[in-house]
Design an enzyme around this catalytic site. Structure first.
Site, PDB file in Angstrom:
ATOM      1  N   CYS A  55       0.914  -1.295   0.002  1.00  0.00           N
ATOM      2  CA  CYS A  55       0.113  -0.058   0.206  1.00  0.00           C
ATOM      3  C   CYS A  55       0.815   1.296   0.015  1.00  0.00           C
ATOM      4  O   CYS A  55       1.787   1.540   0.802  1.00  0.00           O
ATOM      5  CB  CYS A  55      -0.953   0.008   1.051  1.00  0.00           C
ATOM      6  SG  CYS A  55      -1.698   1.438   1.594  1.00  0.00           S
ATOM      7  N   CYS A  58       0.444   3.323   3.116  1.00  0.00           N
ATOM      8  CA  CYS A  58       1.128   2.768   4.089  1.00  0.00           C
ATOM      9  C   CYS A  58       2.342   3.127   4.288  1.00  0.00           C
ATOM     10  O   CYS A  58       3.199   3.535   5.338  1.00  0.00           O
ATOM     11  CB  CYS A  58       1.043   1.384   4.375  1.00  0.00           C
ATOM     12  SG  CYS A  58      -0.715   0.854   4.408  1.00  0.00           S
TER      13      CYS A  58
END
Length: 260
Positions: A55, A58
């Site tokens: 991600c 992230c």
């Protein structure tokens, strides 16, 4: 070809990818399901980020969460759970994770419902949110005249009073208040000019905060003279609770001002 195979192997190894997401020197501790449940047994405030290594959001969160974790440590632990790991998917489903990263603040482990964090993903914002979500905060005594009534309100339990020159309640005092909730009552008063300390008969020496302890059944304070650190104060509070602390050096009431 060898390079391609290596990249594929890396992509299929969640533990390696997860380790790369947060650097080894980061204060963010990676947890699997077992570790998470063990951490939530403790009645303490923590920050948990549910992430996936692939991600992009992230990956951008990593430096900010690591900075926040460094500022919160060791008082408020910060954790990360890799939801891309098959071993953690049940946990992530239980936590209602539908997107990454999902950040939650747990005010008191599993003992209170978590609070979703949906604000700015910056170190300062995360730190502020965690500081404000600590359960069982200390009693704020805005005026010096409020101190003695608070002391006398409940003498069944020991009480600890922080006299501080700071405008904000220190994170340490909030964490201790949560840790000893139900066992020891914590209060705080901003004593910018040292007037409350003087009125209570405490020497004005030094610029730091002062901690006063009131033994169960007593309204006479004892000046704590140890380090104002988590470990030292916890050890002292534990000794107060088990009766092994020396609380004989009380500051007699007659030395205190009638203003309190």
């Amino acid at each position: 070809m060898l390079l391609t195979n290596a990249l594929i192997a890396l992509a299929l190894t969640p533990s390696l990818v997860s380790a790369a997401l947060f650097p080894r020197d980061s204060k963010v501790k990676s947890l699997d399901e077992k570790g998470f449940r063990k951490a939530m047994e403790k009645p303490e405030t923590s920050v948990v980020a549910f992430v996936a290594p692939w991600c992009g959001h992230c990956q951008r969160l990593v430096p900010e969460l690591s900075k926040a974790a460094s500022s919160l440590a060791p008082l408020v632990p910060t954790y990360a759970v890799d939801c891309d790991d098959d071993k953690n998917k049940r946990l992530c489903a239980e936590q209602g994770v539908k997107g990454f990263p999902t950040i939650k603040i747990f005010p008191r482990g599993k003992h209170l419902n978590p609070i979703p964090y949906e604000s700015e993903r910056s170190a300062s914002a995360i730190f502020k949110a965690a500081s404000l979500r600590i359960a069982n905060p200390p009693k704020k005594l805005y005026k010096a005249a409020e101190i003695q009534p608070w002391v006398e309100k409940s003498t069944k339990k020991p009480r600890a009073l922080l006299l501080t020159k700071d405008s904000k309640v220190p994170l340490l005092w909030k964490v201790l208040s949560n840790k000893y909730s139900g066992k020891l009552d914590l209060g705080t008063h901003r004593d910018e000019k040292g007037e409350a300390a003087s009125a209570l008969g405490v020497s004005e020496g030094g610029k730091g905060s002062k901690v006063l302890i009131y033994a169960a059944g007593s309204t006479d304070p004892v000046l704590y003279e140890g380090a104002t650190k988590m470990e030292a104060l916890s050890k002292f509070f534990d000794s107060v609770l088990d009766g092994s602390a020396d609380l004989s050096n009380v500051i007699k009431k007659e030395r205190a001002s009638d203003e309190l």
